[in-house]
Design a protein around this motif. Structure first.
Motif, PDB file in Angstrom:
ATOM      1  N   ILE A  88      48.424  74.134  42.413  1.00  9.49           N
ATOM      2  CA  ILE A  88      47.435  75.007  41.778  1.00  9.49           C
ATOM      3  C   ILE A  88      47.500  76.409  42.363  1.00  9.49           C
ATOM      4  O   ILE A  88      47.605  77.409  41.634  1.00  9.49           O
ATOM      5  CB  ILE A  88      46.022  74.418  41.916  1.00  9.49           C
ATOM      6  CG1 ILE A  88      45.894  73.153  41.068  1.00  9.49           C
ATOM      7  CG2 ILE A  88      44.956  75.439  41.494  1.00  9.49           C
ATOM      8  CD1 ILE A  88      44.614  72.370  41.307  1.00  9.49           C
ATOM      9  N   LEU A 115      39.339  79.064  40.096  1.00  8.68           N
ATOM     10  CA  LEU A 115      40.246  77.932  39.919  1.00  8.68           C
ATOM     11  C   LEU A 115      40.948  77.548  41.217  1.00  8.68           C
ATOM     12  O   LEU A 115      41.001  76.376  41.587  1.00  8.68           O
ATOM     13  CB  LEU A 115      41.296  78.271  38.849  1.00  8.68           C
ATOM     14  CG  LEU A 115      40.797  78.325  37.403  1.00  8.68           C
ATOM     15  CD1 LEU A 115      41.869  78.916  36.490  1.00  8.68           C
ATOM     16  CD2 LEU A 115      40.395  76.942  36.901  1.00  8.68           C
ATOM     17  N   LYS A 116      41.460  78.546  41.919  1.00 10.65           N
ATOM     18  CA  LYS A 116      42.238  78.215  43.123  1.00 10.65           C
ATOM     19  C   LYS A 116      41.365  77.859  44.319  1.00 10.65           C
ATOM     20  O   LYS A 116      41.854  77.260  45.285  1.00 10.65           O
ATOM     21  CB  LYS A 116      43.203  79.353  43.483  1.00 10.65           C
ATOM     22  CG  LYS A 116      42.576  80.601  44.033  1.00 10.65           C
ATOM     23  CD  LYS A 116      43.645  81.646  44.320  1.00 10.65           C
ATOM     24  CE  LYS A 116      43.050  82.892  44.951  1.00 10.65           C
ATOM     25  NZ  LYS A 116      44.073  83.916  45.228  1.00 10.65           N
ATOM     26  N   LEU A 137      39.293  73.937  42.462  1.00  2.59           N
ATOM     27  CA  LEU A 137      40.064  72.749  42.098  1.00  2.59           C
ATOM     28  C   LEU A 137      40.737  72.061  43.283  1.00  2.59           C
ATOM     29  O   LEU A 137      40.703  70.829  43.366  1.00  2.59           O
ATOM     30  CB  LEU A 137      41.116  73.115  41.032  1.00  2.59           C
ATOM     31  CG  LEU A 137      40.590  73.639  39.692  1.00  2.59           C
ATOM     32  CD1 LEU A 137      41.743  73.857  38.729  1.00  2.59           C
ATOM     33  CD2 LEU A 137      39.570  72.688  39.078  1.00  2.59           C
ATOM     34  N   LEU A 168      49.126  80.039  40.746  1.00  2.00           N
ATOM     35  CA  LEU A 168      48.194  81.158  40.585  1.00  2.00           C
ATOM     36  C   LEU A 168      48.543  82.295  41.549  1.00  2.00           C
ATOM     37  O   LEU A 168      47.730  83.163  41.838  1.00  2.00           O
ATOM     38  CB  LEU A 168      46.751  80.684  40.810  1.00  2.00           C
ATOM     39  CG  LEU A 168      46.169  79.830  39.680  1.00  2.00           C
ATOM     40  CD1 LEU A 168      44.851  79.188  40.104  1.00  2.00           C
ATOM     41  CD2 LEU A 168      45.970  80.647  38.408  1.00  2.00           C
ATOM     42  N   VAL A 175      43.035  76.734  30.671  1.00  2.00           N
ATOM     43  CA  VAL A 175      41.877  77.588  30.964  1.00  2.00           C
ATOM     44  C   VAL A 175      42.236  79.056  30.782  1.00  2.00           C
ATOM     45  O   VAL A 175      41.461  79.837  30.223  1.00  2.00           O
ATOM     46  CB  VAL A 175      41.381  77.350  32.409  1.00  2.00           C
ATOM     47  CG1 VAL A 175      40.217  78.282  32.749  1.00  2.00           C
ATOM     48  CG2 VAL A 175      40.965  75.896  32.593  1.00  2.00           C
ATOM     49  N   THR A 205      46.602  74.970  35.001  1.00  2.00           N
ATOM     50  CA  THR A 205      45.449  75.806  34.650  1.00  2.00           C
ATOM     51  C   THR A 205      45.669  76.594  33.361  1.00  2.00           C
ATOM     52  O   THR A 205      44.811  77.383  32.969  1.00  2.00           O
ATOM     53  CB  THR A 205      45.129  76.788  35.797  1.00  2.00           C
ATOM     54  OG1 THR A 205      46.270  77.616  36.048  1.00  2.00           O
ATOM     55  CG2 THR A 205      44.768  76.035  37.074  1.00  2.00           C
ATOM     56  N   TYR A 206      46.787  76.388  32.701  1.00  2.00           N
ATOM     57  CA  TYR A 206      47.119  77.154  31.495  1.00  2.00           C
ATOM     58  C   TYR A 206      46.066  76.986  30.411  1.00  2.00           C
ATOM     59  O   TYR A 206      45.732  77.945  29.702  1.00  2.00           O
ATOM     60  CB  TYR A 206      48.480  76.700  30.969  1.00  2.00           C
ATOM     61  CG  TYR A 206      49.085  77.555  29.882  1.00  2.00           C
ATOM     62  CD1 TYR A 206      49.906  78.628  30.199  1.00  2.00           C
ATOM     63  CD2 TYR A 206      48.864  77.274  28.534  1.00  2.00           C
ATOM     64  CE1 TYR A 206      50.497  79.405  29.212  1.00  2.00           C
ATOM     65  CE2 TYR A 206      49.450  78.037  27.535  1.00  2.00           C
ATOM     66  CZ  TYR A 206      50.256  79.102  27.876  1.00  2.00           C
ATOM     67  OH  TYR A 206      50.832  79.880  26.891  1.00  2.00           O
ATOM     68  N   LYS A 235      37.023  69.847  29.126  1.00  2.00           N
ATOM     69  CA  LYS A 235      37.523  69.798  30.508  1.00  2.00           C
ATOM     70  C   LYS A 235      36.835  68.720  31.336  1.00  2.00           C
ATOM     71  O   LYS A 235      37.210  68.503  32.490  1.00  2.00           O
ATOM     72  CB  LYS A 235      37.323  71.156  31.205  1.00  2.00           C
ATOM     73  CG  LYS A 235      37.859  72.354  30.448  1.00  2.00           C
ATOM     74  CD  LYS A 235      39.349  72.237  30.213  1.00  2.00           C
ATOM     75  CE  LYS A 235      39.875  73.415  29.403  1.00  2.00           C
ATOM     76  NZ  LYS A 235      41.241  73.163  28.911  1.00  2.00           N
ATOM     77  N   LYS A 279      38.032  84.408  37.404  1.00  2.00           N
ATOM     78  CA  LYS A 279      38.437  83.111  36.874  1.00  2.00           C
ATOM     79  C   LYS A 279      39.535  82.491  37.730  1.00  2.00           C
ATOM     80  O   LYS A 279      39.491  81.304  38.080  1.00  2.00           O
ATOM     81  CB  LYS A 279      38.912  83.271  35.422  1.00  2.00           C
ATOM     82  CG  LYS A 279      39.221  81.963  34.720  1.00  2.00           C
ATOM     83  CD  LYS A 279      39.730  82.195  33.309  1.00  2.00           C
ATOM     84  CE  LYS A 279      38.661  82.726  32.382  1.00  2.00           C
ATOM     85  NZ  LYS A 279      39.145  82.804  30.973  1.00  2.00           N
ATOM     86  N   ARG A 280      40.539  83.292  38.101  1.00  2.00           N
ATOM     87  CA  ARG A 280      41.655  82.790  38.889  1.00  2.00           C
ATOM     88  C   ARG A 280      41.198  82.368  40.292  1.00  2.00           C
ATOM     89  O   ARG A 280      41.634  81.341  40.818  1.00  2.00           O
ATOM     90  CB  ARG A 280      42.755  83.852  38.970  1.00  2.00           C
ATOM     91  CG  ARG A 280      43.405  84.149  37.614  1.00  2.00           C
ATOM     92  CD  ARG A 280      44.340  85.339  37.697  1.00  2.00           C
ATOM     93  NE  ARG A 280      45.567  85.000  38.390  1.00  2.00           N
ATOM     94  CZ  ARG A 280      46.643  84.459  37.818  1.00  2.00           C
ATOM     95  NH1 ARG A 280      46.646  84.189  36.520  1.00  2.00           N
ATOM     96  NH2 ARG A 280      47.726  84.206  38.521  1.00  2.00           N
ATOM     97  N   GLY A 297      46.572  66.190  33.839  1.00  3.07           N
ATOM     98  CA  GLY A 297      46.328  67.324  32.945  1.00  3.07           C
ATOM     99  C   GLY A 297      46.612  66.977  31.500  1.00  3.07           C
ATOM    100  O   GLY A 297      45.811  67.277  30.599  1.00  3.07           O
TER     101      GLY A 297
END
Length: 410
Positions: A211, A119-120, A123, A215, A351, A348-349, A150, A115-116, A382
């Protein structure tokens, strides 16, 4: 607070910074009273003071655990505690250092890593994120509610002004905002065009680095920052007055470039200049209040509730400017109760920690509803997306309100 940092970090740049921050904390606990996660969970370790103790233990050599990591990851990095702190503890910097050290010692599970990483890697890359968002918007009615939250509905950005002006400012287009809410930057360009200022977008500028940094990919974040500096520098040398931020989360990060790159001999000086030129849109607009008042006074009849993003009121310590501009042009603008508290978006919190995020969102929307406003306005993509996912009341960037009124007068 006395410290005795472990050998692995005490002689590093991060170690020196963390040591100074830890020593500035006097254990007073004022921060706890304004911490959103402590208010929800009631656990000392889910408040700033408790997290500071956890980070101190890790930096002094105690082995962190998954529980340590959970308490640190539950932090929104809203920095409300910094506003409250009488000792000036730079908690935001400390939590960034602590999270990175903990992740190096306590690897995430496979699903968390996946997941992390997604995202990085997704995004910050506009060429990946934009088509993904457009696809999501096309099939939005078929998506599960969690994904619909989202994916905002598609909107038309309208025209970008083509007139040239002697006064020029740069605009960070950003990574996710152009796909999620393209009208924000276009509206900003139209409003400033009407005031005699040309906004210029550097094509090679992209994600501000926030972002990846939050992370724990600090190296990747610094690369994002260097790329932006390279993209902006020729335009800065050509005389750009400012670098305008329409997303307060980006502004908080770009204003920190000078600090984050101060150890890089090739970029330190340029980064300091970039940070000095960076202004949130709400810092630019007060100079035009009188002109806007002449154009718009009485033209906006809506009652509006303003949600100040944490990255603006706590991260950048900017308060009152958005409300001032809106009131100057005749808007009935209201702040809700507990306006200092986070809405739960936090990058991203929403998520990574959805349960806490949605609790905070619903609490914020309940307070905003008490204002009986016809519209909610804010200053960060956001916050806008997160709040809109929980209400039928329109949620817009505050500059869109001014733009629509200016457009109606022509």
């Amino acid at each position: 607070m006395q410290t005795n940092l472990a050998d692995f970090i005490k002689d590093t740049r991060e170690g020196h910074e963390a040591d100074a921050i830890l020593r500035s904390c006097v254990h007073c606990g004022f921060c706890t009273a304004t911490c959103p996660t402590y208010q929800l969970l009631g656990d000392e370790l889910d408040g700033p003071r408790g997290r500071i103790y956890l980070i101190k233990q890790v930096l002094e050599g105690k082995k962190p655990t998954a529980k340590t990591q959970l308490h640190l990851d539950r932090c929104l990095t809203c920095r409300n505690c910094e506003t409250t702190c009488p000792s000036g503890v730079k908690y935001g910097r400390l939590i960034d250092i602590g999270r990175k050290v903990v992740e190096d010692q306590v690897p995430y599970s496979f699903s968390q890593k996946l997941k992390r990483t997604a995202l990085k890697e997704l995004l910050p890359r506009k060429w990946l994120f934009t088509p993904a968002m457009k696809t999501g918007q096309l099939f939005r009615p078929l998506l599960p509610q969690a994904l619909q939250n989202k994916v905002p509905r598609r909107e038309n950005a309208g025209s970008w002004p083509t007139r040239a002006h002697a006064r020029k400012m740069l605009l960070l287009d950003g990574c996710v905002q152009p796909a999620m809410s393209p009208n924000i930057n276009a509206a900003t360009a139209r409003v400033l065009d009407a005031l005699g200022v040309q906004l210029v977008v550097a094509p090679k500028a992209g994600c501000c680095g926030a972002i990846r940094h939050h992370l724990n990919d600090h190296d990747g974040a610094l690369d994002d920052m260097r790329r932006n500096i390279d993209a902006w520098w020729p335009l800065v040398q050509a005389g750009a007055e400012a670098i305008v931020m329409t997303a307060s989360g980006c502004g908080a990060t770009v204003k920190d470039y000078g600090h984050l790159l101060e150890a890089d001999p090739a970029y330190a000086e340029k980064a300091a200049v970039i940070s000095g030129l960076t202004k949130d849109l709400s810092e630019i607009m007060p100079a035009f209040e009188a002109e806007l008042e002449g154009k718009l006074n009485g033209k906006i009849s809506k009652r509006v509730a303003y949600h100040p993003p944490c990255t603006l009121q706590h991260g950048q310590q900017i308060r009152g400017k958005v409300e001032g501009v809106l009131r100057a042009v005749g808007v009935d603008v209201q702040l809700c109760g507990d306006s200092h508290l986070c809405c739960g978006s936090a990058g991203t919190y929403s998520v990574m920690q959805p349960e806490l995020s949605y609790q905070l969102r619903d609490n914020k929307l309940a307070k905003l509803a008490e204002t009986k406003a016809e519209m909610i306005v804010s200053a960060n993509i956001g916050c806008l997306t997160h709040l809109q996912s929980g209400t039928d009341t329109p949620v817009k960037h505050w500059i869109e309100l001014i733009d629509s009124a200016l457009t109606a007068t022509h």
